[in-house]
Design an enzyme around this catalytic site. Structure first.
Site, PDB file in Angstrom:
ATOM      1  N   GLY A   1     -68.324 -44.144  -9.978  1.00 31.63           N
ATOM      2  CA  GLY A   1     -67.551 -45.106 -10.752  1.00 31.63           C
ATOM      3  C   GLY A   1     -67.065 -44.529 -12.054  1.00 31.63           C
ATOM      4  O   GLY A   1     -67.032 -45.206 -13.086  1.00 31.63           O
ATOM      5  N   ALA A   2     -66.667 -43.236 -12.022  1.00 32.47           N
ATOM      6  CA  ALA A   2     -66.346 -42.520 -13.259  1.00 32.47           C
ATOM      7  C   ALA A   2     -64.868 -42.539 -13.594  1.00 32.47           C
ATOM      8  O   ALA A   2     -64.453 -41.909 -14.566  1.00 32.47           O
ATOM      9  CB  ALA A   2     -66.811 -41.065 -13.142  1.00 32.47           C
ATOM     10  N   SER A   3     -64.055 -43.236 -12.827  1.00 30.68           N
ATOM     11  CA  SER A   3     -62.609 -43.116 -13.004  1.00 30.68           C
ATOM     12  C   SER A   3     -62.045 -43.964 -14.135  1.00 30.68           C
ATOM     13  O   SER A   3     -60.893 -43.795 -14.528  1.00 30.68           O
ATOM     14  CB  SER A   3     -61.898 -43.477 -11.687  1.00 30.68           C
ATOM     15  OG  SER A   3     -62.219 -44.815 -11.305  1.00 30.68           O
TER      16      SER A   3
ATOM     17  N   TYR B   1     -73.020 -60.641  -4.401  1.00 33.69           N
ATOM     18  CA  TYR B   1     -73.207 -59.549  -5.363  1.00 33.69           C
ATOM     19  C   TYR B   1     -74.676 -59.405  -5.762  1.00 33.69           C
ATOM     20  O   TYR B   1     -75.248 -58.312  -5.726  1.00 33.69           O
ATOM     21  CB  TYR B   1     -72.332 -59.830  -6.589  1.00 33.69           C
ATOM     22  CG  TYR B   1     -72.491 -58.830  -7.710  1.00 33.69           C
ATOM     23  CD1 TYR B   1     -72.176 -57.492  -7.521  1.00 33.69           C
ATOM     24  CD2 TYR B   1     -72.952 -59.240  -8.957  1.00 33.69           C
ATOM     25  CE1 TYR B   1     -72.320 -56.573  -8.559  1.00 33.69           C
ATOM     26  CE2 TYR B   1     -73.092 -58.334  -9.998  1.00 33.69           C
ATOM     27  CZ  TYR B   1     -72.780 -57.009  -9.785  1.00 33.69           C
ATOM     28  OH  TYR B   1     -72.923 -56.095 -10.805  1.00 33.69           O
TER      29      TYR B   1
ATOM     30  N   GLY C   1     -63.071 -47.135 -17.545  1.00 31.85           N
ATOM     31  CA  GLY C   1     -64.005 -47.981 -18.255  1.00 31.85           C
ATOM     32  C   GLY C   1     -65.203 -47.250 -18.818  1.00 31.85           C
ATOM     33  O   GLY C   1     -65.113 -46.151 -19.361  1.00 31.85           O
ATOM     34  N   ILE C   2     -66.366 -47.887 -18.687  1.00 32.71           N
ATOM     35  CA  ILE C   2     -67.599 -47.366 -19.260  1.00 32.71           C
ATOM     36  C   ILE C   2     -67.966 -46.034 -18.630  1.00 32.71           C
ATOM     37  O   ILE C   2     -68.439 -45.121 -19.313  1.00 32.71           O
ATOM     38  CB  ILE C   2     -68.730 -48.397 -19.091  1.00 32.71           C
ATOM     39  CG1 ILE C   2     -68.397 -49.640 -19.901  1.00 32.71           C
ATOM     40  CG2 ILE C   2     -70.073 -47.814 -19.504  1.00 32.71           C
ATOM     41  CD1 ILE C   2     -69.263 -50.824 -19.599  1.00 32.71           C
ATOM     42  N   GLY C   3     -67.767 -45.899 -17.316  1.00 38.98           N
ATOM     43  CA  GLY C   3     -68.070 -44.637 -16.646  1.00 38.98           C
ATOM     44  C   GLY C   3     -67.326 -43.473 -17.261  1.00 38.98           C
ATOM     45  O   GLY C   3     -67.898 -42.405 -17.505  1.00 38.98           O
TER      46      GLY C   3
END
Length: 698
Positions: free
Chosen positions: A420-422, A564, A424-426
């Site tokens: 999830g690094a693409s 979720y 925001g926070i990542g």
């Protein structure tokens, strides 16, 4: 360009062959003993398509002229531009006669073949061992000054180089590598020898003593170490430079390390005990010269060293005082960009490969146990608990008082995989970890976004690599992890940050079971599968950190998030069990329970405009803090209050959540469209999305 090489299937030879095949229109002929062709086939498999230009020539190092038949020799006569003689026995424990035959007579036979084939230049791989125990600096112009050959390896390498100098009938060049260790990037090595004996010794000591134990040591002799890739690249480059025939090149590092310095460097890298104080050499030098050789001959000492699989001959390096210059080599390599890498920079790769492939402890733990050894109860390891307690207070204190330097100290030189690094926070976490010295492996589905982040990190001087994959596809997760292990040798920290959030009432999900399947595939199965692929390497190294990003919803249980939260409950259950099972291995499992975070991802859900949310900067700080402290969980006041309220007043808590559920209006989902209606305008209600966990609706 045509090349002939001996020792192509050996450790150094494999890398020399790889470098030779990079030369324009290169064809390489490898001398291989009959019956050993399978070894060359293995090398070809590793080299891939370029191996089509690698051919076997039947020969034998122990035979005159290498035993190459006239039928094989005739087409090669006058066609070989360079002959690389790499074959030799590089082993302190080898029999003296075997070393004489291979190192000395083998060199003589290879020189005969060079003369018969009329090669352009003979390239001899010698060793700094030709200096013996010379007291001082041994230059590239020195040879006869070699003295005190305390074991057969030193002597036979000296005599082999003498053969080249005295008997060569073709132009020659001589290369003297220092202690050759594994590849500077992958750490790949083929055996335990030289500095690896120190790895083995410290690992044994580390089983019984914590790192902080004040072990006495000595300053000791001088060690010069170079990685195999530097040696291969240097030889092949120098071989193609003009007007260097007859010269000798010391392929050494400008930096020499004392025994004490080397032990402490390994200890710092491996988190094992080192020398806390050292006896200076001026005291050691007062002992008679025969002290160490005499000690090495004692049966008790030999038995002790052999029980640890350490060659007694290695004791001779305790007082090894010879140093080496590299002026010829530096001049020949000028402008090539080929320089000895800093040992401190590639020591982690050497240690990591050692732990995964060479360590006796690793081999013992992975070997199948006989039925007789499968006992019901085993003695537990208690020392790791003391180490965990010490680390807990140490790093929590540093997080409070030295947060800036603590992060760099914790992650510098570490490899971190972040899903999830693409965005925001990542993405923000990746930037800060790279600035602190970590190597980032950025994982997401969007390659373009990852490339942008990686480029920014690299421009700032950091290290970042991009890996794309669908984490909801188990096979793709396996592929991605194996690629990471192959390229980087493993991962020190895994951050499972990617996730899918679906906000929909159960009454509107009765015919949408796939909602639950999709959240489980990414949030639970994807995260666990990543961990299961990367855990073996962490356990073998005795160090690792898995961070699973979860939600405050686990404590608060808000309505409309059954799919979720169900997947996040499953992930937290796995995390708790994994943490309990791995507590003695050096691997830590942590969970972050983020509240709602104010990012663009939550803007379409209008109810969140009226809900308290954490700032992105605070969310980044949470992530960095748990990396530093390795605490079991990170949760805020809202989560703690919600959990306390639930356990103290379960019915009241349930009623409060239900009231809020009734008050907030929710439109039912649109019916599924038929194919011919697919172009119609869709509902604007944001009920489902895939994003990073830290940006998910809570």
């Amino acid at each position: 360009m045509n090349y002939l090489i001996t020792g192509a299937t050996g450790f150094i030879g494999r890398f020399v062959v790889e470098e030779l095949l990079k030369q324009p229109q290169a064809t390489v002929y490898a001398v291989v003993r009959t019956g050993s062709e399978h070894k060359l086939d293995k090398v070809k498999l590793q080299l891939g398509k370029s191996a089509e230009r690698l051919h076997a020539i039947s020969g034998d190092l122990t035979q005159p002229g290498l035993g190459i038949s006239p039928e094989d020799a005739e087409p090669l006569k006058g066609q070989i531009n360079h002959l690389f003689h790499v074959a030799a026995i590089y082993d302190l424990k080898a029999d003296a006669n075997a070393q004489q035959q291979a190192n000395v007579e083998g060199t003589r036979h290879t020189l005969q073949a060079a003369h018969t084939l009329q090669v352009g230049c003979f390239h001899h791989v010698s060793s700094i061992a030709v200096a013996g125990q010379y007291p001082g600096q041994f230059t590239e112009d020195m040879f006869d000054q070699g003295t005190h050959f305390t074991n057969p390896y030193f002597l036979t390498k000296h005599l082999a180089e003498k053969c080249v100098r005295d008997e060569a009938k073709v132009p020659f060049r001589i290369y003297r590598p220092s202690m050759v260790v594994g590849h500077s990037q992958s750490g790949e090595m083929d055996k335990v020898d030289g500095p690896y004996y120190l790895f083995q010794l410290l690992e044994i000591i580390g089983r019984w003593l914590p790192k902080w134990t004040p072990i006495p040591g000595i300053e000791g002799g001088q060690f010069n170490i170079v990685p195999v890739d530097y040696v291969a690249q240097s030889m092949v480059y120098i071989a193609h430079q003009p007007n260097l025939d007859g010269q000798c090149f010391n392929l050494t590092d400008p930096q020499h390390y004392s025994l004490g310095e080397l032990v402490n460097l390994i200890a710092d890298t491996s988190d094992l005990p080192g020398f806390r104080w050292q006896l200076p050499n001026k005291i050691l030098n007062k002992l008679p010269e025969s002290t160490i050789p005499t000690l090495a001959q004692q049966k008790l000492v030999q038995k002790l060293l052999l029980s640890m699989d350490i060659a007694p001959e290695a004791l001779s390096f305790i007082t090894y005082q010879t140093t080496f210059d590299r002026r010829n080599a530096a001049q020949a390599l000028a402008g090539s960009g080929i320089t000895p890498p800093d040992l401190k920079q590639y020591m982690p790769a050497l240690w990591q490969y050692w732990r995964q492939h060479l360590s006796p402890q690793t081999k013992a733990s992975t070997a199948p146990q006989p039925e007789a050894d499968k006992v019901l109860f085993r003695k537990p390891k208690l020392r790791p608990y003391l180490q965990r307690a010490q680390d807990h207070w140490k790093w929590n204190a540093k997080s409070l008082f030295q947060s800036r330097t603590a992060l760099q100290e914790r992650v510098d030189g570490k490899t971190i995989l972040l899903t999830g690094a693409s965005s925001g926070i990542g993405a923000q976490v990746a930037q800060q970890l790279a600035e602190a010295g970590a190597t980032l492996l950025l994982v997401a589905r969007s390659k373009d976004k990852l490339d942008t982040i990686a480029d920014a990190i690299q421009r700032a001087g950091g290290k970042a690599f991009v890996y794309t994959g669908n984490l909801a596809d188990g096979d793709d997760v396996d592929r991605l992890c194996q690629q990471v292990i192959s390229n980087h040798g493993g991962v020190d920290i895994l951050i499972n940050n990617a996730g899918r959030s679906i906000r929909r009432s159960i009454k509107y999900s009765l015919d949408r079971f796939h909602d639950y399947e999709r959240t489980m595939q990414l949030n639970y199965f994807g995260s666990v599968r990543m961990a299961l692929n990367l855990l073996p390497g962490m356990m073998q190294r005795g160090d690792g950190h898995i961070i699973n990003v979860s939600t405050v919803g686990i404590q608060a249980n808000p309505a409309r998030f059954s799919a979720y939260l169900g997947s996040k409950w499953a992930l937290e259950g796995w995390s708790w069990v994994a943490a309990n099972e791995l507590a003695h291995t050096g691997v830590t499992v942590s969970t972050i329970n983020y509240p709602l975070v104010r990012t663009p991802m939550i803007e379409p859900t209008k109810i969140y405009d009226y809900t308290p949310a954490m700032s992105p900067e605070k969310a980044v700080d949470w992530m960095l803090d748990i990396i530093i402290t390795r605490n079991k969980r990170k949760v805020g006041p809202l989560g703690r209050a919600a959990l306390a309220s639930y356990y103290a007043f379960p019915k009241i808590s349930e009623s409060i959540v239900n009231l809020s559920y009734q008050v907030v209006r929710e439109a039912p989902p649109q019916p599924r469209e038929k194919p011919e209606q697919s172009t119609r305008k869709k509902s604007k209600q944001p009920v489902e999305r895939q994003t990073t966990n830290s940006e998910s609706g809570r």
